[in-house]
Design a protein around this motif. Structure first.
Motif, mmCIF file in Angstrom:
data_model
loop_
_atom_site.group_PDB
_atom_site.id
_atom_site.type_symbol
_atom_site.label_atom_id
_atom_site.label_comp_id
_atom_site.label_asym_id
_atom_site.label_seq_id
_atom_site.Cartn_x
_atom_site.Cartn_y
_atom_site.Cartn_z
ATOM 1 N N LEU A 148 -4.375 5.321 -2.484
ATOM 2 C CA LEU A 148 -3.292 4.656 -1.754
ATOM 3 C C LEU A 148 -3.038 3.251 -2.298
ATOM 4 O O LEU A 148 -1.911 2.740 -2.198
ATOM 5 C CB LEU A 148 -3.628 4.601 -0.260
ATOM 6 N N LYS B 298 -8.529 6.000 -0.127
ATOM 7 C CA LYS B 298 -8.151 4.586 -0.092
ATOM 8 C C LYS B 298 -7.791 4.076 -1.486
ATOM 9 O O LYS B 298 -6.823 3.327 -1.665
ATOM 10 C CB LYS B 298 -9.302 3.754 0.488
ATOM 11 N N SER C 98 0.848 -1.193 0.000
ATOM 12 C CA SER C 98 0.000 0.000 0.000
ATOM 13 C C SER C 98 0.884 1.244 0.000
ATOM 14 O O SER C 98 1.990 1.233 0.551
ATOM 15 C CB SER C 98 -0.898 -0.009 1.237
ATOM 16 N N GLN D 259 0.177 3.580 7.192
ATOM 17 C CA GLN D 259 1.454 3.948 6.563
ATOM 18 C C GLN D 259 1.535 5.482 6.495
ATOM 19 O O GLN D 259 1.254 6.108 5.475
ATOM 20 C CB GLN D 259 1.556 3.346 5.162
ATOM 21 N N THR E 4 -5.266 4.492 6.733
ATOM 22 C CA THR E 4 -4.019 3.752 6.537
ATOM 23 C C THR E 4 -3.154 3.868 7.784
ATOM 24 O O THR E 4 -3.306 4.811 8.560
ATOM 25 C CB THR E 4 -3.243 4.299 5.318
#
Length: 507
Positions: free
Chosen positions: A362, A359, A300, A394, A392
């Motif tokens: 990503l 989303k 991701s 990340q 996320t």
């Protein structure tokens, strides 16, 4: 007639003045600078542009001659006419509220402020137009009463003339003071020149503020409330010399900005850093960014959480990474959409739809977002919207900071399409991009943290890196303070996802 002499303001005690009334002049008294030209120049440039500033500058020699050899009133009337004639009153009020307070507050005389702030009732008596100074004096300095020159208007526009009794100098000041206070005698009068004597004689105590060009201004921390939001494109106070240099530089700077933009748009991102350095744009990169996400193995993308200084933040992030990073955007001008070298996608203001968009992006790779939702010029961070933290784990915080010497690259009141141009019109603008450590998994929503906890933590980390202060102010607070609205724009049809656009992000 013998000249009246007064003790200097440093002899005035400020203890036990809570019940006293103070009356102070403005230029040379409340402010260190005895000249009001820079503030007229700010109004001229911000409302009327470069041509109005040029007109004011050409009229200044005449104003000076009249001021020193005929009367103060005549000189000031020339400045008022050259600045205000034909302007919409609402535009003047907007500049007075959003632009001038920052410049006024950076020039406050420390001795005058010591006395002024100690008194319970505060009045400012000035030759400056009331419309120009009232917002600053009341909102920032806490003045209870502002007596200034009233400008004449017609159908919502300033005529450039003044209303009776004319410019408030000399006897007019004394008459205005008597009318306002009636039989009550002010306790303290503060002035700086001979024409202030008539009103100073009406006060129980009077003190003169001697010219001290080298005295340091009041620091911002001493003001009743900090100036977090301000507008306008000029970085420096436009003295006559600075105004002339600005007028001469703008045509050159605009061409230079166009060249710098062309470099960013036409060259590969890996070469843009070196090309911009050759053109005088300094980019400093600190920290170690994460490697690019590999979609082929199911990784991701990383979400870069950036502090927001100008529309160019995601572009300089891309320059620092040597690759184009897409960005989500809240609202921008059509021109910014056309000239931006990075892909962006517009958010819809619908939480569910925005979450889906982020989303999806990503899944395709790395993405940049500025969760403050709007820019802030001062060393403060606005509240971070927490939506990104839910989407996320990340997360890489990025501290962005820039430096300008002539022009700010943001605006609230004006056309945002020119913001990137203004930033790149600076002779040697600079950007510093600091990559902070990727957020540990245990500090993300994946391990039970709330989205607000994550957003607030990242805000604190970036603020600590930049030595900034965290606030709970939002985009709406900024626009209400500067533009008198909540910053909401009319929704436009969404463009295709691959449309190249600029960035003014929000989530």
């Amino acid at each position: 007639m013998a000249k009246t002499t007064f003790p200097t303001v440093d002899k005035c005690t400020s203890i036990g003045r809570e019940q006293h009334a103070v009356v102070a002049d403005m230029d040379g008294t409340s402010l260190r600078d005895r000249s009001s030209f820079p503030y007229f120049a700010l109004v001229a440039f911000e409302v009327g542009g470069i041509l109005r500033l040029l007109f004011l500058l050409l009229a200044t020699p005449l104003a000076g001659l009249l001021y020193y050899f005929v009367s103060e009133s005549a000189g000031i009337q020339v400045l008022i006419f050259a600045t205000f004639s034909g302007m919409r009153v609402s535009d003047i009020e907007s500049v007075a509220r959003a632009v001038l307070p920052k410049f006024y507050s950076s020039d406050l005389h420390p001795e005058t402020w010591r006395v002024f702030s100690a008194c319970g009732k505060r009045c400012v008596l000035t030759a400056n137009p009331t419309i120009m100074v009232e917002a600053f004096l009341k909102d920032v300095l806490g003045a209870d009463l502002v007596l200034g020159t009233k400008i004449a208007t017609y159908k919502g526009r300033a005529t450039g003339l003044v209303c009776k009794p004319g410019v408030l100098v000399g006897k007019n000041k004394a008459d205005a003071l008597e009318k306002a206070f009636g039989e009550t005698q002010p306790d303290i009068g503060l002035g700086d020149r001979d024409t202030d004597t008539p009103f100073m004689l009406l006060c129980k105590e009077a003190f003169i503020v001697p010219p001290q060009p080298k005295v340091k201004p009041v620091i911002m921390d001493k003001l009743p409330k900090p100036i977090i939001f301000h507008d306008g494109h000029l970085v420096q106070k436009p003295t006559p010399l600075m105004a002339l240099l600005t007028i001469l530089w703008i045509p050159i700077g605009f061409l230079l900005a166009c060249l710098r933009m062309a470099v960013g748009a036409l060259l590969p991102m890996s070469l843009v850093y070196y090309a911009l350095m050759a053109l005088g744009v300094h980019v400093t990169i600190k920290g170690t960014p994460p490697p690019q996400a590999k979609k082929s193995i199911g990784q991701s993308g990383v979400l870069f959480i950036c502090s927001h200084r100008t529309l160019l933040d995601p572009i300089f992030l891309s320059i620092a990474l040597s690759r184009a990073i897409p960005a989500v955007t809240y609202s921008i001008s059509l021109l910014s959409e056309i000239i931006s070298p990075i892909k962006t996608v517009r958010l819809s203001r619908d939480r569910a739809k925005d979450a889906f968009i982020i989303k999806k992006l990503l899944e395709e790779g790395d993405l940049a977002i500025c969760p403050e939702g709007t820019t802030c010029r001062e060393p403060f961070l606005l509240r971070f919207s927490a939506l990104f933290a839910e989407l996320t784990d990340q997360l890489v915080p990025v501290a962005m900071v820039n430096r300008m010497s002539m022009f700010h690259g943001t605006t609230t009141r004006g056309w945002k399409g020119m913001d990137p141009f203004y930033f790149l019109m600076n002779p040697s603008p600079a950007y510093e991009v600091t990559f902070l450590n990727k957020l540990p998994l245990e500090l993300t929503c994946t391990c039970g943290k709330s989205s607000h906890e994550v957003a607030n933590y990242i805000q604190r980390v970036i603020a600590a890196t930049l030595s900034y202060e965290c606030t709970n102010f939002t985009r709406k607070d900024k626009y209400r303070a500067l533009a008198g609205n909540d910053g909401t724009v009319v929704e436009k049809p969404l463009l295709k996802a691959n449309k190249v656009r600029g960035c003014n992000s929000r989530a």
